[in-house]
Design an enzyme around this catalytic site. Structure first.
Site, PDB file in Angstrom:
ATOM      1  CG  ASP A   1      44.002  52.118  34.606  1.00 21.83           C
ATOM      2  OD1 ASP A   1      43.808  51.202  35.622  1.00 21.83           O
ATOM      3  OD2 ASP A   1      44.891  52.788  34.939  1.00 21.83           O
TER       4      ASP A   1
ATOM      5  CE  LYS B   1      45.102  52.666  39.119  1.00 20.23           C
ATOM      6  NZ  LYS B   1      44.883  53.220  37.849  1.00 20.23           N
TER       7      LYS B   1
ATOM      8  CB  THR C   1      53.998  51.908  40.158  1.00 22.65           C
ATOM      9  OG1 THR C   1      53.067  53.090  39.562  1.00 22.65           O
ATOM     10  CG2 THR C   1      53.688  50.576  39.767  1.00 22.65           C
TER      11      THR C   1
ATOM     12  NE  ARG D   1      53.693  61.385  33.216  1.00 18.28           N
ATOM     13  CZ  ARG D   1      53.631  61.348  34.419  1.00 18.28           C
ATOM     14  NH1 ARG D   1      53.620  62.531  35.191  1.00 18.28           N
ATOM     15  NH2 ARG D   1      53.638  60.332  35.478  1.00 18.28           N
TER      16      ARG D   1
ATOM     17  CE  LYS E   1      46.758  53.860  32.233  1.00 21.48           C
ATOM     18  NZ  LYS E   1      46.186  54.407  33.089  1.00 21.48           N
TER      19      LYS E   1
ATOM     20  CG  ASP F   1      31.595  49.961  46.237  1.00 19.87           C
ATOM     21  OD1 ASP F   1      31.169  49.509  47.304  1.00 19.87           O
ATOM     22  OD2 ASP F   1      31.345  51.034  45.806  1.00 19.87           O
TER      23      ASP F   1
HETATM   24  O1  C5P Z   1      53.753  58.384  33.804  1.00 21.58           O
HETATM   25  P1  C5P Z   1      53.304  57.747  32.584  1.00 21.58           P
HETATM   26  O2  C5P Z   1      52.468  59.054  31.727  1.00 21.58           O
HETATM   27  O3  C5P Z   1      53.775  57.092  31.725  1.00 21.58           O
HETATM   28  O4  C5P Z   1      51.895  56.982  33.202  1.00 21.58           O
HETATM   29  C1  C5P Z   1      51.111  56.332  32.230  1.00 21.58           C
HETATM   30  C2  C5P Z   1      49.943  55.585  33.291  1.00 21.58           C
HETATM   31  O5  C5P Z   1      50.812  54.651  34.254  1.00 21.58           O
HETATM   32  C3  C5P Z   1      49.241  56.523  33.988  1.00 21.58           C
HETATM   33  O6  C5P Z   1      47.980  56.528  33.486  1.00 21.58           O
HETATM   34  C4  C5P Z   1      49.090  55.849  35.536  1.00 21.58           C
HETATM   35  O7  C5P Z   1      47.905  55.549  35.662  1.00 21.58           O
HETATM   36  C5  C5P Z   1      50.197  54.877  35.414  1.00 21.58           C
HETATM   37  N1  C5P Z   1      51.460  55.207  36.309  1.00 21.58           N
HETATM   38  C6  C5P Z   1      51.340  54.420  37.640  1.00 21.58           C
HETATM   39  N2  C5P Z   1      52.561  54.412  38.329  1.00 21.58           N
HETATM   40  C7  C5P Z   1      53.458  55.434  38.012  1.00 21.58           C
HETATM   41  C8  C5P Z   1      53.337  56.232  36.791  1.00 21.58           C
HETATM   42  C9  C5P Z   1      52.368  55.928  36.012  1.00 21.58           C
HETATM   43  O8  C5P Z   1      50.704  53.626  37.553  1.00 21.58           O
HETATM   44  N3  C5P Z   1      54.792  55.449  38.692  1.00 21.58           N
END
Ligand code: C5P
Length: 234
Positions: free
Chosen positions: A60, A62, A124, A212, A33, A65
């Protein structure tokens, strides 16, 4: 073959970091991504570089508009070869339909396959405490998902918590891309709209976006393989 249900988020701001992680993960990960942090700092070349490494790309950005502007933006992005593009469902049914139609037309003109187009439902990161809608979060997510389907989109981005309801409402072929995933045993602190890879897939998710937990691991390849092992057979 690699399990393409796992999408690793490249939330970096340098190309070197991307090359190091993609190199370290090797053939264990085939889908990445690219989000706004990377795209805005490194530029479009990173998508082309990933495609040249035979990787799949979820771009991604997003888009949100007016219909005409989003449609034009997506058609410009299509040239980069990303496999999945996205828009905010909050932009409306007309915006989504215009975007999907324009992308189909542009793909036909170029003689290429249309990239998948998916919609962000409710971020989320938004929990009950800061939710602003009249419907519940789950009801709004399902409403957006149905609108996305009616508009001709291929799926949605949603929290793993709502994947089951979306699957029931939108049928078996609809893509459900779920971020907010933490490997089993991870410290999930107090966030409620996240889940383990297994739980997300059991709820009907088709793809898991994980950043992460893999990027921060001492051995990212080992971390990715552990997640793949956790979902093997599901
Ligand atoms: O938290 P993590 O590093 O795994 O996130 C990966 C991707 O998921 C981020 O680039 C972010 O756009 C999305 N994310 C999300 N909602 C969360 C955590 C991460 O949409 N609660």
């Amino acid at each position: 073959m690699t399990d393409e249900r796992l999408i690793v988020a490249l939330d970096f701001h340098t190309f070197d970091d991307v090359k190091n992680l993609v190199g370290a993960l090797g053939d264990s990960v085939n889908f990445y991504k690219v989000g706004m942090e990377l795209f805005y700092s490194v530029g479009a070349g990173v998508v082309e570089w990933l495609k040249a490494q035979d990787k799949k790309v979820f771009l991604d950005l997003k888009l949100h508009d007016i219909p005409n502007t989003v449609a034009g933006g997506l058609c410009s992005l299509m040239g980069l070869g990303a496999d999945i593009l996205n828009v905010h469902a909050a932009g409306g049914l007309t915006m989504m339909r215009t975007a999907a139609d324009a992308l189909t037309k542009e793909a036909n003109l170029r003689g290429v396959a249309r990239p998948k187009l998916i919609a962000i439902t409710v971020l989320t990161s938004i929990g009950q405490a800061e939710w602003y809608g009249a419907l519940s979060i789950a009801e709004q997510v399902v409403r957006f998902a149905k609108q996305a389907k009616d508009a001709g989109l291929d799926g949605v981005v949603a929290s793993p918590q709502e994947a089951k309801l979306i699957r029931e409402a939108c049928g078996k072929d609809f893509l459900i891309v779920t971020p907010g995933i933490r490997p089993a045993g991870a410290d999930i602190n107090d966030q409620s709209r996240i889940a383990t890879p297994r739980a997300a897939l059991q709820n009907g998710a088709t793809h898991l976006v994980i950043g992460r937990p893999i990027r921060a691991a001492k051995n990212p390849r080992k971390a990715a393989l552990k997640i793949l092992e956790e979902i093997d057979g599901l």
